[in-house]
Design a protein around this motif. Structure first.
Motif, PDB file in Angstrom:
ATOM      1  N   VAL A  34       0.862  -1.175   0.000  1.00 33.15           N
ATOM      2  CA  VAL A  34       0.000   0.000   0.000  1.00 33.15           C
ATOM      3  C   VAL A  34       0.898   1.224   0.000  1.00 33.15           C
ATOM      4  O   VAL A  34       1.746   1.384   0.885  1.00 33.15           O
ATOM      5  CB  VAL A  34      -0.939   0.025   1.223  1.00 33.15           C
ATOM      6  CG1 VAL A  34      -1.863   1.239   1.164  1.00 33.15           C
ATOM      7  CG2 VAL A  34      -1.750  -1.264   1.314  1.00 33.15           C
ATOM      8  N   VAL A  35       0.728   2.074  -1.013  1.00 36.88           N
ATOM      9  CA  VAL A  35       1.557   3.273  -1.112  1.00 36.88           C
ATOM     10  C   VAL A  35       0.699   4.523  -1.243  1.00 36.88           C
ATOM     11  O   VAL A  35      -0.375   4.494  -1.839  1.00 36.88           O
ATOM     12  CB  VAL A  35       2.554   3.219  -2.296  1.00 36.88           C
ATOM     13  CG1 VAL A  35       3.522   2.060  -2.142  1.00 36.88           C
ATOM     14  CG2 VAL A  35       1.860   3.174  -3.628  1.00 36.88           C
ATOM     15  N   THR A  36       1.205   5.577  -0.672  1.00 33.71           N
ATOM     16  CA  THR A  36       0.666   6.916  -0.851  1.00 33.71           C
ATOM     17  C   THR A  36       1.756   7.728  -1.518  1.00 33.71           C
ATOM     18  O   THR A  36       2.918   7.658  -1.112  1.00 33.71           O
ATOM     19  CB  THR A  36       0.303   7.547   0.505  1.00 33.71           C
ATOM     20  OG1 THR A  36      -0.777   6.812   1.083  1.00 33.71           O
ATOM     21  CG2 THR A  36      -0.097   9.004   0.359  1.00 33.71           C
ATOM     22  N   VAL A  37       1.383   8.476  -2.541  1.00 33.80           N
ATOM     23  CA  VAL A  37       2.358   9.313  -3.241  1.00 33.80           C
ATOM     24  C   VAL A  37       2.110  10.772  -2.874  1.00 33.80           C
ATOM     25  O   VAL A  37       0.998  11.270  -3.009  1.00 33.80           O
ATOM     26  CB  VAL A  37       2.266   9.140  -4.773  1.00 33.80           C
ATOM     27  CG1 VAL A  37       3.222  10.097  -5.475  1.00 33.80           C
ATOM     28  CG2 VAL A  37       2.559   7.705  -5.167  1.00 33.80           C
ATOM     29  N   ILE A  38       3.162  11.409  -2.417  1.00 32.28           N
ATOM     30  CA  ILE A  38       3.133  12.849  -2.180  1.00 32.28           C
ATOM     31  C   ILE A  38       3.953  13.464  -3.303  1.00 32.28           C
ATOM     32  O   ILE A  38       5.115  13.109  -3.501  1.00 32.28           O
ATOM     33  CB  ILE A  38       3.767  13.215  -0.815  1.00 32.28           C
ATOM     34  CG1 ILE A  38       3.102  12.453   0.335  1.00 32.28           C
ATOM     35  CG2 ILE A  38       3.735  14.722  -0.597  1.00 32.28           C
ATOM     36  CD1 ILE A  38       1.645  12.755   0.563  1.00 32.28           C
ATOM     37  N   SER A  39       3.312  14.352  -4.057  1.00 30.15           N
ATOM     38  CA  SER A  39       4.022  14.961  -5.182  1.00 30.15           C
ATOM     39  C   SER A  39       3.855  16.464  -5.146  1.00 30.15           C
ATOM     40  O   SER A  39       2.985  16.993  -4.457  1.00 30.15           O
ATOM     41  CB  SER A  39       3.515  14.394  -6.506  1.00 30.15           C
ATOM     42  OG  SER A  39       2.188  14.795  -6.721  1.00 30.15           O
ATOM     43  N   ASN A  40       4.697  17.134  -5.910  1.00 29.72           N
ATOM     44  CA  ASN A  40       4.656  18.581  -5.997  1.00 29.72           C
ATOM     45  C   ASN A  40       3.342  18.989  -6.632  1.00 29.72           C
ATOM     46  O   ASN A  40       3.007  18.538  -7.717  1.00 29.72           O
ATOM     47  CB  ASN A  40       5.846  19.071  -6.820  1.00 29.72           C
ATOM     48  CG  ASN A  40       6.072  20.542  -6.644  1.00 29.72           C
ATOM     49  OD1 ASN A  40       5.136  21.303  -6.457  1.00 29.72           O
ATOM     50  ND2 ASN A  40       7.317  20.951  -6.701  1.00 29.72           N
ATOM     51  N   GLY A  41       2.596  19.848  -5.963  1.00 26.41           N
ATOM     52  CA  GLY A  41       1.277  20.243  -6.437  1.00 26.41           C
ATOM     53  C   GLY A  41       1.269  21.285  -7.516  1.00 26.41           C
ATOM     54  O   GLY A  41       0.227  21.625  -8.037  1.00 26.41           O
ATOM     55  N   GLY A  42       2.419  21.828  -7.870  1.00 28.68           N
ATOM     56  CA  GLY A  42       2.448  22.834  -8.907  1.00 28.68           C
ATOM     57  C   GLY A  42       3.693  23.685  -8.812  1.00 28.68           C
ATOM     58  O   GLY A  42       4.576  23.415  -8.009  1.00 28.68           O
TER      59      GLY A  42
END
Length: 142
Positions: A34-42
Motif C-alpha cells: 500500500v503506497v501513498t504518493v506525495i508529489s509537488n502540487g504545482g
C-alpha cells in the motif's frame, strides 16, 4: 503474487484496499503493498519550501497508512506500506509505476479518482496514466 494499492485516503482508495483483500484470497502467498504518493502540487518559487511542505504532508500521511498496515496484518495478510515522495513535477502515477517495477508487482488496484488538491495523490489523470503505462495488470475501482 504482489498486489499494489494506491492509497490517498479517499473513499475509492479505501474501496481499493478492500478489493485487494479479495484479490489476496485468490492468490497463495500474496503480499499487499500500500503506497501513498506525495508529489509537488504545482509551480513554486522556493524549491526548499516546497520540499519542506511535501515532507510535512508525508509525515501527515504516515499514521493513516500505518492503520491500513495494522488492519491488513490483523487479517493475516502480508503487507508493506510506504509513503513515496516525488519532488518532481511529474504525474504521481509515474512514481506508482516505478514502484511497481521495482517491487515486481503483479496487480495494481486503485480508485478511478482521488482527493485532489495540492500534494495529494491525484487520481483521474493518475489512474489513466497507470492504466496506459503499467507493465502489469491494473484494476480500477469505482
Amino acid at each position: 503474487m504482489n498486489i499494489l494499492v494506491a492509497y490517498d485516503g479517499s473513499d475509492l482508495s479505501k474501496k481499493a484496499v478492500e478489493e485487494a483483500k479479495e484479490q489476496v484470497k485468490l492468490a497463495e502467498d500474496a503480499v499487499v503493498h500500500v503506497v501513498t504518493v506525495i508529489s509537488n502540487g504545482g509551480p513554486t518559487v522556493n524549491a526548499a519550501l516546497a520540499r519542506a511542505f511535501m515532507d510535512d504532508l508525508a509525515e501527515e500521511a504516515r499514521p493513516a497508512i500505518h492503520e491500513i498496515y495494522k488492519e491488513l496484518e490483523a487479517d493475516g495478510i502480508a503487507c508493506e506500506t510506504e509513503v513515496l515522495i516525488d519532488y518532481s513535477f511529474r504525474n504521481p502515477g509515474s512514481k506508482v509505476i516505478e514502484y511497481a517495477k521495482e517491487k515486481e508487482i503483479d496487480l495494481i488496484v486503485l480508485g478511478s479518482r482521488g482527493l485532489g488538491g495540492v500534494g495529494r495523490f491525484l487520481l483521474g489523470s493518475v489512474s489513466t496514466q497507470i492504466v496506459h503505462q503499467s507493465a502489469c495488470k491494473v484494476l480500477v475501482v469505482k
